[in-house]
Design an enzyme around this catalytic site. Structure first.
Site, PDB file in Angstrom:
ATOM      1  CG  ASP A 159      -1.893  -1.255   1.255  1.00 45.68           C
ATOM      2  OD1 ASP A 159      -2.059  -1.871   0.192  1.00 45.68           O
ATOM      3  OD2 ASP A 159      -2.454  -1.177   2.373  1.00 45.68           O
ATOM      4  CG  ASP A 180      -2.663  -4.893  -3.190  1.00 52.02           C
ATOM      5  OD1 ASP A 180      -2.592  -5.591  -4.398  1.00 52.02           O
ATOM      6  OD2 ASP A 180      -3.373  -5.354  -2.546  1.00 52.02           O
TER       7      ASP A 180
END
Length: 325
Positions: A159, A180
Protein backbone atom coordinates in the site's frame (compact mmCIF):
# COMPACT_ATOMS: atom_id res chain seq x y z
CA UNK A 1 5.58 41.95 14.80
CA UNK A 2 7.19 38.47 14.68
CA UNK A 3 8.59 37.06 11.45
CA UNK A 4 5.83 34.46 11.23
CA UNK A 5 3.14 37.05 11.91
CA UNK A 6 4.56 39.17 9.13
CA UNK A 7 4.52 36.23 6.75
CA UNK A 8 0.93 35.53 7.71
CA UNK A 9 0.01 39.10 6.92
CA UNK A 10 1.64 38.74 3.53
CA UNK A 11 -0.58 35.77 2.75
CA UNK A 12 -3.68 37.92 3.00
CA UNK A 13 -2.21 41.02 1.41
CA UNK A 14 -1.60 39.26 -1.91
CA UNK A 15 -4.14 40.65 -4.38
CA UNK A 16 -4.21 37.92 -7.05
CA UNK A 17 -6.26 34.87 -6.14
CA UNK A 18 -4.13 31.70 -6.07
CA UNK A 19 -0.91 33.65 -6.61
CA UNK A 20 2.06 32.23 -4.77
CA UNK A 21 2.23 34.58 -1.81
CA UNK A 22 5.06 33.47 0.46
CA UNK A 23 7.77 30.89 0.99
CA UNK A 24 8.64 29.39 4.37
CA UNK A 25 11.62 27.17 5.13
CA UNK A 26 11.76 23.87 6.99
CA UNK A 27 15.28 23.02 8.19
CA UNK A 28 15.91 20.39 10.84
CA UNK A 29 19.12 22.17 11.85
CA UNK A 30 17.10 25.17 13.01
CA UNK A 31 18.15 27.72 10.38
CA UNK A 32 14.69 27.96 8.80
CA UNK A 33 11.24 29.02 9.97
CA UNK A 34 10.41 25.53 11.24
CA UNK A 35 12.34 22.40 12.21
CA UNK A 36 9.78 19.86 11.00
CA UNK A 37 7.22 19.66 8.22
CA UNK A 38 4.09 19.34 10.35
CA UNK A 39 4.90 22.64 12.07
CA UNK A 40 4.85 24.36 8.68
CA UNK A 41 1.55 22.72 7.73
CA UNK A 42 0.03 23.74 11.05
CA UNK A 43 1.08 27.35 10.41
CA UNK A 44 -0.86 27.55 7.11
CA UNK A 45 -4.11 29.47 7.75
CA UNK A 46 -7.34 27.46 7.73
CA UNK A 47 -9.29 27.88 4.48
CA UNK A 48 -6.22 29.43 2.88
CA UNK A 49 -6.75 30.57 -0.74
CA UNK A 50 -3.22 31.69 -1.64
CA UNK A 51 -0.45 29.39 -2.76
CA UNK A 52 2.13 28.92 -0.02
CA UNK A 53 5.49 27.35 -0.82
CA UNK A 54 7.01 25.22 1.93
CA UNK A 55 10.64 24.52 1.06
CA UNK A 56 12.06 21.55 2.94
CA UNK A 57 15.85 21.60 3.09
CA UNK A 58 17.88 18.43 2.59
CA UNK A 59 17.66 15.93 5.41
CA UNK A 60 15.66 13.00 6.74
CA UNK A 61 12.57 14.10 8.67
CA UNK A 62 11.14 11.31 10.81
CA UNK A 63 7.53 12.28 11.42
CA UNK A 64 3.97 11.66 10.34
CA UNK A 65 2.49 14.60 8.45
CA UNK A 66 -1.18 15.42 7.86
CA UNK A 67 -2.58 18.13 5.59
CA UNK A 68 -6.23 18.59 6.67
CA UNK A 69 -9.02 19.35 4.24
CA UNK A 70 -9.18 23.03 5.28
CA UNK A 71 -5.57 23.76 4.23
CA UNK A 72 -5.48 23.85 0.42
CA UNK A 73 -3.01 25.64 -1.89
CA UNK A 74 0.21 24.19 -0.50
CA UNK A 75 3.33 23.64 -2.60
CA UNK A 76 5.73 21.34 -0.75
CA UNK A 77 9.21 21.45 -2.25
CA UNK A 78 12.42 19.58 -1.46
CA UNK A 79 15.92 19.75 -2.89
CA UNK A 80 15.83 16.31 -4.54
CA UNK A 81 14.12 13.02 -3.82
CA UNK A 82 17.48 11.52 -2.87
CA UNK A 83 18.31 14.19 -0.28
CA UNK A 84 14.93 15.27 1.14
CA UNK A 85 13.09 12.39 2.83
CA UNK A 86 10.03 12.30 5.05
CA UNK A 87 9.61 8.95 6.79
CA UNK A 88 7.78 7.09 9.54
CA UNK A 89 7.08 3.46 10.44
CA UNK A 90 3.31 3.24 10.95
CA UNK A 91 1.80 -0.12 10.00
CA UNK A 92 -1.00 -2.62 10.51
CA UNK A 93 -3.94 -0.68 9.06
CA UNK A 94 -4.62 1.97 6.46
CA UNK A 95 -6.14 4.73 8.59
CA UNK A 96 -3.62 6.58 10.72
CA UNK A 97 -0.51 4.74 9.56
CA UNK A 98 0.56 6.68 6.47
CA UNK A 99 3.74 8.74 6.66
CA UNK A 100 2.09 11.61 4.76
CA UNK A 101 -1.68 12.15 4.36
CA UNK A 102 -3.32 14.86 2.25
CA UNK A 103 -7.05 15.57 2.55
CA UNK A 104 -6.92 19.09 1.08
CA UNK A 105 -7.54 20.04 -2.55
CA UNK A 106 -4.90 21.85 -4.62
CA UNK A 107 -1.70 20.29 -3.34
CA UNK A 108 1.65 20.18 -5.16
CA UNK A 109 4.78 18.28 -4.12
CA UNK A 110 8.16 18.14 -5.81
CA UNK A 111 11.57 16.56 -5.27
CA UNK A 112 10.73 14.79 -1.99
CA UNK A 113 10.71 11.10 -1.05
CA UNK A 114 7.88 9.87 1.16
CA UNK A 115 8.87 6.62 2.83
CA UNK A 116 7.46 4.10 5.26
CA UNK A 117 10.38 2.37 6.94
CA UNK A 118 8.47 -0.42 8.69
CA UNK A 119 8.61 -2.86 5.79
CA UNK A 120 12.34 -2.40 5.43
CA UNK A 121 12.63 -4.69 8.43
CA UNK A 122 11.36 -7.70 6.48
CA UNK A 123 13.24 -7.31 3.22
CA UNK A 124 15.69 -10.03 2.34
CA UNK A 125 18.83 -8.11 3.15
CA UNK A 126 21.12 -7.42 6.07
CA UNK A 127 18.31 -5.63 7.94
CA UNK A 128 15.83 -8.50 7.73
CA UNK A 129 14.02 -9.55 10.90
CA UNK A 130 13.38 -13.30 11.17
CA UNK A 131 9.73 -14.37 11.01
CA UNK A 132 8.49 -10.81 10.49
CA UNK A 133 5.39 -10.49 8.31
CA UNK A 134 4.55 -7.79 5.81
CA UNK A 135 1.76 -5.43 6.82
CA UNK A 136 0.01 -2.43 5.33
CA UNK A 137 2.43 0.45 5.66
CA UNK A 138 1.48 3.40 3.42
CA UNK A 139 4.07 6.01 2.59
CA UNK A 140 1.57 8.48 1.12
CA UNK A 141 -2.22 8.76 1.20
CA UNK A 142 -4.13 11.28 -0.92
CA UNK A 143 -7.85 12.08 -0.58
CA UNK A 144 -7.88 15.62 -1.99
CA UNK A 145 -8.73 16.67 -5.54
CA UNK A 146 -6.31 18.45 -7.91
CA UNK A 147 -2.97 17.18 -6.59
CA UNK A 148 0.22 17.03 -8.66
CA UNK A 149 3.61 15.50 -7.96
CA UNK A 150 6.91 16.19 -9.74
CA UNK A 151 10.05 14.12 -9.25
CA UNK A 152 8.85 12.62 -5.97
CA UNK A 153 9.62 9.22 -4.49
CA UNK A 154 7.17 6.86 -2.77
CA UNK A 155 8.78 3.90 -0.99
CA UNK A 156 7.36 1.03 1.07
CA UNK A 157 6.18 -2.53 0.32
CA UNK A 158 2.42 -2.83 0.86
CA UNK A 159 0.00 0.00 0.00
CA UNK A 160 2.91 2.37 -0.67
CA UNK A 161 0.94 4.99 -2.60
CA UNK A 162 -2.65 5.09 -1.42
CA UNK A 163 -4.28 6.97 -4.29
CA UNK A 164 -7.66 7.10 -2.61
CA UNK A 165 -9.85 9.61 -4.46
CA UNK A 166 -9.71 12.75 -6.58
CA UNK A 167 -7.83 13.80 -9.72
CA UNK A 168 -4.06 13.45 -9.50
CA UNK A 169 -1.07 13.91 -11.80
CA UNK A 170 2.30 12.23 -11.19
CA UNK A 171 5.23 13.33 -13.36
CA UNK A 172 8.62 11.54 -13.36
CA UNK A 173 8.09 10.04 -9.93
CA UNK A 174 9.61 6.86 -8.49
CA UNK A 175 7.24 4.34 -6.86
CA UNK A 176 8.50 1.22 -5.09
CA UNK A 177 6.70 -1.63 -3.39
CA UNK A 178 5.55 -5.22 -3.57
CA UNK A 179 1.84 -5.72 -2.82
CA UNK A 180 -0.88 -3.36 -4.12
CA UNK A 181 1.66 -0.60 -3.95
CA UNK A 182 -0.42 1.78 -6.07
CA UNK A 183 -4.00 1.34 -4.93
CA UNK A 184 -7.29 3.15 -4.31
CA UNK A 185 -10.02 4.87 -6.30
CA UNK A 186 -8.12 7.89 -7.62
CA UNK A 187 -8.59 9.26 -11.13
CA UNK A 188 -4.91 9.59 -11.92
CA UNK A 189 -2.31 9.83 -14.65
CA UNK A 190 1.26 8.66 -14.05
CA UNK A 191 3.51 10.11 -16.73
CA UNK A 192 7.15 9.18 -17.20
CA UNK A 193 7.26 7.44 -13.82
CA UNK A 194 9.61 4.63 -12.74
CA UNK A 195 7.88 1.72 -11.00
CA UNK A 196 9.93 -0.88 -9.12
CA UNK A 197 8.68 -4.18 -7.70
CA UNK A 198 10.66 -5.40 -4.67
CA UNK A 199 11.32 -9.00 -3.70
CA UNK A 200 9.48 -9.47 -0.41
CA UNK A 201 8.80 -13.20 -0.56
CA UNK A 202 5.23 -12.80 -1.74
CA UNK A 203 3.17 -12.55 -4.92
CA UNK A 204 3.58 -9.01 -6.19
CA UNK A 205 0.92 -6.70 -7.61
CA UNK A 206 1.60 -3.16 -8.77
CA UNK A 207 -1.99 -1.90 -8.79
CA UNK A 208 -5.23 -2.56 -6.94
CA UNK A 209 -7.58 -0.04 -8.47
CA UNK A 210 -10.98 0.50 -6.85
CA UNK A 211 -13.45 1.55 -9.56
CA UNK A 212 -16.78 0.13 -8.41
CA UNK A 213 -19.36 1.01 -11.10
CA UNK A 214 -19.51 1.72 -14.84
CA UNK A 215 -20.26 5.38 -14.03
CA UNK A 216 -17.22 5.76 -11.78
CA UNK A 217 -14.62 8.03 -13.45
CA UNK A 218 -11.69 6.64 -11.51
CA UNK A 219 -8.79 4.70 -12.96
CA UNK A 220 -4.99 4.61 -13.13
CA UNK A 221 -3.28 5.51 -16.41
CA UNK A 222 0.45 4.90 -16.83
CA UNK A 223 1.92 6.62 -19.89
CA UNK A 224 5.57 6.56 -20.94
CA UNK A 225 6.46 4.77 -17.68
CA UNK A 226 9.02 2.05 -16.95
CA UNK A 227 8.32 -1.08 -14.92
CA UNK A 228 11.25 -2.97 -13.43
CA UNK A 229 12.01 -4.98 -10.32
CA UNK A 230 13.80 -7.79 -8.61
CA UNK A 231 10.76 -10.07 -8.35
CA UNK A 232 7.97 -11.25 -10.64
CA UNK A 233 4.98 -8.91 -10.52
CA UNK A 234 1.48 -8.69 -11.91
CA UNK A 235 0.51 -5.33 -13.37
CA UNK A 236 -2.60 -5.40 -11.23
CA UNK A 237 -5.24 -7.38 -9.43
CA UNK A 238 -8.96 -6.72 -9.39
CA UNK A 239 -9.68 -4.80 -6.20
CA UNK A 240 -13.22 -3.73 -7.17
CA UNK A 241 -15.49 -5.16 -9.86
CA UNK A 242 -14.96 -2.37 -12.42
CA UNK A 243 -11.25 -1.88 -11.77
CA UNK A 244 -9.58 0.18 -14.54
CA UNK A 245 -5.84 0.40 -15.33
CA UNK A 246 -4.12 1.39 -18.58
CA UNK A 247 -0.45 1.04 -19.51
CA UNK A 248 0.23 3.19 -22.58
CA UNK A 249 3.52 3.31 -24.49
CA UNK A 250 5.38 2.13 -21.40
CA UNK A 251 8.44 -0.10 -21.11
CA UNK A 252 7.73 -3.32 -19.22
CA UNK A 253 10.70 -5.22 -17.81
CA UNK A 254 11.26 -8.96 -17.70
CA UNK A 255 9.81 -9.33 -14.20
CA UNK A 256 6.24 -8.67 -15.39
CA UNK A 257 4.27 -11.91 -15.02
CA UNK A 258 3.32 -13.42 -18.41
CA UNK A 259 -0.40 -13.42 -17.47
CA UNK A 260 -0.17 -9.72 -16.63
CA UNK A 261 -3.32 -9.42 -14.55
CA UNK A 262 -4.96 -11.30 -11.67
CA UNK A 263 -8.71 -11.65 -11.03
CA UNK A 264 -8.32 -12.24 -7.29
CA UNK A 265 -11.82 -12.35 -5.70
CA UNK A 266 -13.62 -11.48 -8.94
CA UNK A 267 -13.27 -14.66 -10.98
CA UNK A 268 -16.21 -14.89 -13.32
CA UNK A 269 -16.66 -11.10 -13.37
CA UNK A 270 -13.51 -10.25 -15.31
CA UNK A 271 -15.42 -8.78 -18.26
CA UNK A 272 -16.46 -5.84 -16.05
CA UNK A 273 -12.85 -4.71 -15.68
CA UNK A 274 -10.86 -2.44 -18.00
CA UNK A 275 -7.25 -3.59 -18.14
CA UNK A 276 -5.44 -2.26 -21.18
CA UNK A 277 -1.90 -2.40 -22.55
CA UNK A 278 -1.40 -0.31 -25.68
CA UNK A 279 1.83 0.46 -27.50
CA UNK A 280 4.04 -0.97 -24.74
CA UNK A 281 7.51 -2.39 -25.32
CA UNK A 282 10.19 -4.36 -23.50
CA UNK A 283 10.57 -8.03 -22.55
CA UNK A 284 7.55 -7.92 -20.25
CA UNK A 285 5.19 -6.52 -22.90
CA UNK A 286 4.63 -9.79 -24.77
CA UNK A 287 0.90 -10.50 -24.90
CA UNK A 288 0.90 -14.13 -26.02
CA UNK A 289 0.22 -15.43 -22.49
CA UNK A 290 -1.85 -12.54 -21.18
CA UNK A 291 -5.26 -13.18 -19.60
CA UNK A 292 -8.03 -13.43 -22.19
CA UNK A 293 -10.07 -10.72 -20.49
CA UNK A 294 -7.57 -7.94 -21.08
CA UNK A 295 -9.29 -5.24 -23.13
CA UNK A 296 -8.49 -3.51 -26.41
CA UNK A 297 -10.00 -0.03 -26.71
CA UNK A 298 -10.82 1.83 -29.90
CA UNK A 299 -8.93 5.07 -30.62
CA UNK A 300 -11.71 7.36 -29.32
CA UNK A 301 -12.09 5.53 -25.99
CA UNK A 302 -8.35 5.20 -25.56
CA UNK A 303 -7.61 8.90 -26.08
CA UNK A 304 -10.22 9.84 -23.47
CA UNK A 305 -8.16 7.96 -20.91
CA UNK A 306 -4.56 8.59 -21.95
CA UNK A 307 -4.96 12.28 -22.75
CA UNK A 308 -4.18 14.29 -19.62
CA UNK A 309 -6.40 17.11 -20.88
CA UNK A 310 -9.38 14.86 -21.54
CA UNK A 311 -9.13 12.52 -18.57
CA UNK A 312 -8.14 14.59 -15.53
CA UNK A 313 -7.54 18.16 -16.68
CA UNK A 314 -10.65 19.33 -18.51
CA UNK A 315 -10.82 22.48 -16.38
CA UNK A 316 -7.06 23.20 -16.74
CA UNK A 317 -6.34 22.90 -13.03
CA UNK A 318 -2.80 21.65 -13.68
CA UNK A 319 -1.87 24.82 -15.55
CA UNK A 320 -3.41 26.92 -12.76
CA UNK A 321 -1.06 25.44 -10.17
CA UNK A 322 2.46 26.79 -9.60
CA UNK A 323 5.21 24.68 -11.11
CA UNK A 324 8.18 23.80 -8.91
CA UNK A 325 11.16 26.09 -9.45
Amino acid sequence: MSVLALLLALVFSCSALNAQSVTVIVDKSGSGNFTNVQQAIDWVPANNNRWIRIHVKAGTYTEKVTVPANKPYILLEGGSRARTIIQSSGHGSVVGTSTFTVSADNFVASRITFQNTYNKLILRDEDAVPDASMERAPAFMIYGDKASFYGCGFVSLQDTLSDMQGRHYFNRCYIEGAVDFIWGSGQSIYEGCAIYSRNAGTTNFITAQGRDSPNDNSGFVFKYCTVNGDDTTFLGRVYRAYSRVVFFKSTLGSHVAPRGWFAWNFKGQEDLTTYVEEGCSGPGAKKSKRVKWMKTLGPAKLIKLVSTRKYINTDRWIEAQPRPS
